[in-house]
Write an enzyme that holds these catalytic residues in place. Structure first.
Site, PDB file in Angstrom:
ATOM      1  N   ASN A  50      26.857  45.845  21.654  1.00 10.50           N
ATOM      2  CA  ASN A  50      25.885  44.759  21.626  1.00 10.50           C
ATOM      3  C   ASN A  50      25.555  44.242  23.025  1.00 10.50           C
ATOM      4  OD1 ASN A  50      26.918  43.898  18.488  1.00 10.50           O
ATOM      5  ND2 ASN A  50      24.772  43.555  19.011  1.00 10.50           N
ATOM      6  N   SER A  51      26.324  44.642  24.033  1.00 13.36           N
ATOM      7  CA  SER A  51      26.080  44.176  25.402  1.00 13.36           C
ATOM      8  C   SER A  51      24.632  44.368  25.805  1.00 13.36           C
ATOM      9  CB  SER A  51      26.955  44.956  26.387  1.00 13.36           C
ATOM     10  OG  SER A  51      28.165  44.326  26.599  1.00 13.36           O
ATOM     11  N   HIS A  77      27.219  45.023  33.456  1.00 13.45           N
ATOM     12  CA  HIS A  77      28.341  45.916  33.167  1.00 13.45           C
ATOM     13  C   HIS A  77      27.943  47.110  32.294  1.00 13.45           C
ATOM     14  CE1 HIS A  77      28.878  43.373  29.456  1.00 13.45           C
ATOM     15  NE2 HIS A  77      29.262  44.521  28.935  1.00 13.45           N
ATOM     16  N   ASP A 115      26.141  38.862  35.532  1.00 14.19           N
ATOM     17  CA  ASP A 115      26.260  40.017  34.633  1.00 14.19           C
ATOM     18  C   ASP A 115      24.918  40.370  34.003  1.00 14.19           C
ATOM     19  OD1 ASP A 115      27.424  42.162  33.397  1.00 14.19           O
ATOM     20  OD2 ASP A 115      28.317  41.018  31.755  1.00 14.19           O
TER      21      ASP A 115
END
Length: 369
Positions: free
Chosen positions: A211-212, A105, A135
């Protein structure tokens, strides 16, 4: 009114203001006190975690509001106005020659990805492959001799173990926060998405938007997970965050690098978690394990004589007591792999060596066209 808890993927949001407070405390050390030194792990990790800035082309929402979307586009041949949108996240260097793992994402539909290293060097990133169901995405930059993180065995991670979350939350680059592993094999329901098929690590290390794709590392500085989501009622960290375990990340990384797509393996069964009611209904002696409710014809389980009514207790010596735990094990496997399945059948313990298959019922590996 109590805020409703929901899950948020950790993509970057615009930061308008930020207040930082600090506090200190004194602690008296004794000979019996044992400390976990996280400084080396932090120093290693910040140099292997990158800042990812992406650019998307987005259609002006006013176009659909005024013209009615594709009806007017098809009738008049007019194109909607597009404008660039920027977002940001984190990534982890996993090889010295520039392979970077991040969340799907973070880069999904991006027309450009700019990678900034901790030493402030910038590179254009090429998206090698993506796995939306997990993801995860793999990016490559043209560089050599880079600092990188090695993979830990996430199956060996223990509840209560110290971990560090490393990333770029809210435009604060190279940020490190500490916490512990709060739970393993979590399955999430994320609003706007189908039920995830991952088996997440849960931690109380503070993570926020940006932080993804960042690193969750152990006290030795090894990668135990990729930070992905938070449970929050306000869009900010409120106590729990979730990471994709490193064993799954490593499998997907190697698949995307070699084949351009993920090689998924299946047992070919429908399973049920066992609770007290299920145990009573099927006359089971224990609530441990997974109940085999159905065996697919010609699937891996059927070909290796697993049967409806079997209770699977272990796969490759790993205990499985939930759907998430079964998925967590299978996501580290490929078609053609042989797994050791321990089952209880008619109160007797049996071991089956099962050759896993792909969704076409074969052991062939499929390369991206």
């Amino acid at each position: 009114m109590k805020a409703k808890t929901f899950f948020i993927l950790l993509s970057m949001s615009v930061l308008t203001s930020l207040t930082i407070s600090s506090s200190g405390y004194a602690q008296t050390a004794t000979n019996a006190t044992r400390y976990v030194d996280l400084t080396t792990a932090a120093e290693q990790s910040v140099n292997a975690v990158v800042y990812i800035k992406t650019e998307f082309m987005q259609k002006n929402a006013a176009w659909d509001d005024f013209f009615g979307g594709t009806i007017w586009e098809n009738f008049f041949g007019m194109a909607p106005s597009m404008y660039p949108v920027q977002a940001a996240g984190s990534g982890v260097i996993v090889s010295p020659d520039g392979y970077i793992i991040t969340n799907n994402h973070v880069v999904e539909d991006a027309v450009k990805a700019t990678i900034t290293l901790n030493d402030k060097r910038e590179f254009n990133g090429t998206i090698v492959g993506t796995d939306p169901t997990a993801d995860l995405a793999l990016i490559k930059i043209d560089a050599e001799d880079l600092p990188y993180l090695t993979f830990a065995n996430s199956d060996s991670v223990r509840i209560g173990e110290w971990v560090l979350a490393v990333g770029n939350p809210m435009n604060l680059t190279s940020t490190v926060t500490a916490g512990i592993i709060s739970a393993k094999a979590r399955q999430l329901d994320i609003p706007g998405h189908s039920k995830t098929e991952e088996s997440y690590l849960q931690t109380d290390a503070a993570v926020n938007s940006g932080n993804s794709g960042g690193a969750l590392v152990n006290a030795s500085g090894k990668l135990v997970g990729i930070n992905t989501a938070i449970a929050s009622g306000n869009g900010y960290y409120t106590g729990y965050s979730f990471a994709i375990p490193s064993n799954i990340v490593k499998k997907i990384y190697l698949d995307l690098q070699k084949y351009g797509q993920v090689q998924r393996a299946f047992l070919g069964i429908a399973i049920m978690e066992i609770d007290a009611a299920t145990a009573k209904q099927y006359n089971l002696d224990d609530v441990k394990g997974i109940y085999v409710a159905e065996v697919e014809e010609d699937g891996a389980a059927a070909q290796n004589n697993l049967m409806e009514g079997d209770v699977i207790t272990h796969i490759d010596k790993i205990p499985v007591n939930s759907l998430a735990e079964v998925r967590g094990v299978l996501k580290t496997k490929s078609p053609g792999d042989v797994v050791r399945v321990a089952v209880i059948r008619n109160k007797e313990k049996i071991i089956k060596n099962v050759t896993l298959l792909n969704d076409k019922g074969t052991t062939e590996l499929i390369e991206k066209e």
